[in-house]
Design a protein around this motif. Structure first.
Motif, PDB file in Angstrom:
ATOM      1  N   ASN A  58      11.358  12.292  38.863  1.00  0.00           N
ATOM      2  CA  ASN A  58      10.875  13.360  37.984  1.00  0.00           C
ATOM      3  C   ASN A  58       9.536  13.878  38.484  1.00  0.00           C
ATOM      4  OD1 ASN A  58       9.869  10.700  36.681  1.00  0.00           O
ATOM      5  ND2 ASN A  58       8.578  12.253  35.704  1.00  0.00           N
ATOM      6  N   PHE A  72      18.167  19.504  35.611  1.00  0.00           N
ATOM      7  CA  PHE A  72      18.522  18.904  36.898  1.00  0.00           C
ATOM      8  C   PHE A  72      18.260  19.935  37.992  1.00  0.00           C
ATOM      9  CE2 PHE A  72      21.845  16.879  34.071  1.00  0.00           C
ATOM     10  CZ  PHE A  72      21.294  15.609  34.068  1.00  0.00           C
ATOM     11  N   VAL A 151      14.737  15.442  37.730  1.00  0.00           N
ATOM     12  CA  VAL A 151      15.300  15.354  36.385  1.00  0.00           C
ATOM     13  C   VAL A 151      14.166  15.528  35.372  1.00  0.00           C
ATOM     14  CG1 VAL A 151      16.586  13.879  34.770  1.00  0.00           C
ATOM     15  CG2 VAL A 151      17.082  13.772  37.224  1.00  0.00           C
ATOM     16  N   CYS A 164      23.632  11.598  32.651  1.00  0.00           N
ATOM     17  CA  CYS A 164      23.092  11.172  33.945  1.00  0.00           C
ATOM     18  C   CYS A 164      24.108  10.329  34.704  1.00  0.00           C
ATOM     19  CB  CYS A 164      21.787  10.404  33.733  1.00  0.00           C
ATOM     20  SG  CYS A 164      20.391  11.445  33.240  1.00  0.00           S
ATOM     21  N   MET A 244      17.163   8.017  34.830  1.00  0.00           N
ATOM     22  CA  MET A 244      17.356   8.427  36.222  1.00  0.00           C
ATOM     23  C   MET A 244      18.009   7.330  37.052  1.00  0.00           C
ATOM     24  SD  MET A 244      13.991  10.784  36.949  1.00  0.00           S
ATOM     25  CE  MET A 244      12.773   9.497  36.679  1.00  0.00           C
TER      26      MET A 244
END
Length: 281
Positions: A58, A72, A151, A164, A244
């Protein structure tokens, strides 16, 4: 054809980048954290040798900001620079992309009904560079091509764990349909339990973290059903980053086994988790 041979879960604690960059990795406060990656550094150099890493991370309002917040985003460029996070860019190499594979994955995911944001020019922050440092150490160039997959876990609403995991499954289908013979790994980064602000700042829940690590192995997929509120309650506001890891786990198929595992607290005011997984079926 391309194949996913392994998955890695890894916290991306920014202070580990600081410790590496300032030659402090052997100081008592940092040494136990870095020692837990010795096995992986040897394995990745001598045995695993990936050609491409799909690195799920991220951005920490370093490249993206509140004006644009993709859920995304996939980096399809040839090269990615290093963000200035307030103290200048980290003194690490730029990241070399894998545009042919990245564009193939982007097309496959969009046709598989995942609405990806395609980014051709992007700088990356510690969320991506710290895991590379932990795996490869001090190198003049990263010895692997990287496809950044960003993400949103910074502002509400983040994607669900189930979404995810399903994205990981779709990535696996995309990679398997790429005709070039490539050894691909998927890394899920961020986490584990930590909260950086408010009355619960410094929260660490080692018991919950280790249950999460346990359930990444075997053939269970129950982690995908953890609700946002449980991450927030049990692992702090930043523990949501663990969704994630589920992209990585989903990409490995029905079952996995752990080749290596490391957990250490405290690192800064966060827990450090690391696991290397191999698909088994």
């Amino acid at each position: 054809m391309a194949r996913i041979t392994a998955g890695i879960g890894c916290s991306h604690v920014p202070v580990l980048g600081f410790a590496h960059d300032h030659k402090k990795t052997q100081e008592p406060i940092f040494k136990p954290a870095f020692d837990g990656f010795d096995w992986t550094r040897k394995w990745i150099k001598d045995e695993a040798k990936p050609d491409v890493v799909i690195l799920v991370y991220n951005d920490h309002a370093s490249f993206f900001d509140m004006k644009i917040i993709p859920t995304f985003a996939i980096g399809c460029g040839e090269r990615f620079g290093i963000c200035d996070e307030g103290f200048g860019p980290r003194p690490v190499p730029d990241v070399e992309g894998s545009p042919d594979l990245a564009w193939h994955i982007a097309q496959s995911l969009i046709l598989d009904e995942f609405d990806m944001t395609i980014v051709n020019e992007m700088d990356v922050d510690h969320g991506l560079t710290v895991p590379l440092t932990m795996m490869y150490g001090d190198v003049p160039e990263w010895p692997v091509k990287v496809i950044p997959l960003a993400v949103n876990v910074v502002t509400y609403p983040p994607p669900s764990g189930n979404r995810c995991w399903a994205l990981g499954e779709a990535i696996a289908r995309a990679v398997a349909s790429f005709p070039e013979d490539l050894n691909v790994q998927v890394w899920g980064t961020g986490g584990m339990s930590h909260q950086l602000q408010g009355p619960r700042a410094g929260l660490i829940n080692a018991e919950w973290d280790n249950r999460f690590l346990d359930k990444l192995t075997g053939d269970t997929d129950e982690l995908r059903m953890i609700e946002h509120v449980e991450y927030l309650r049990e692992t702090g506001s930043e523990g949501i980053e663990m969704v994630m890891w589920l992209i990585m786990r989903g990409a490995l198929g029905k079952a996995t086994k752990a080749l290596h595992r490391h957990y250490h607290v405290p690192v800064s005011n966060t827990a450090l988790g690391h696991i290397v997984l191999e698909p088994t079926g």
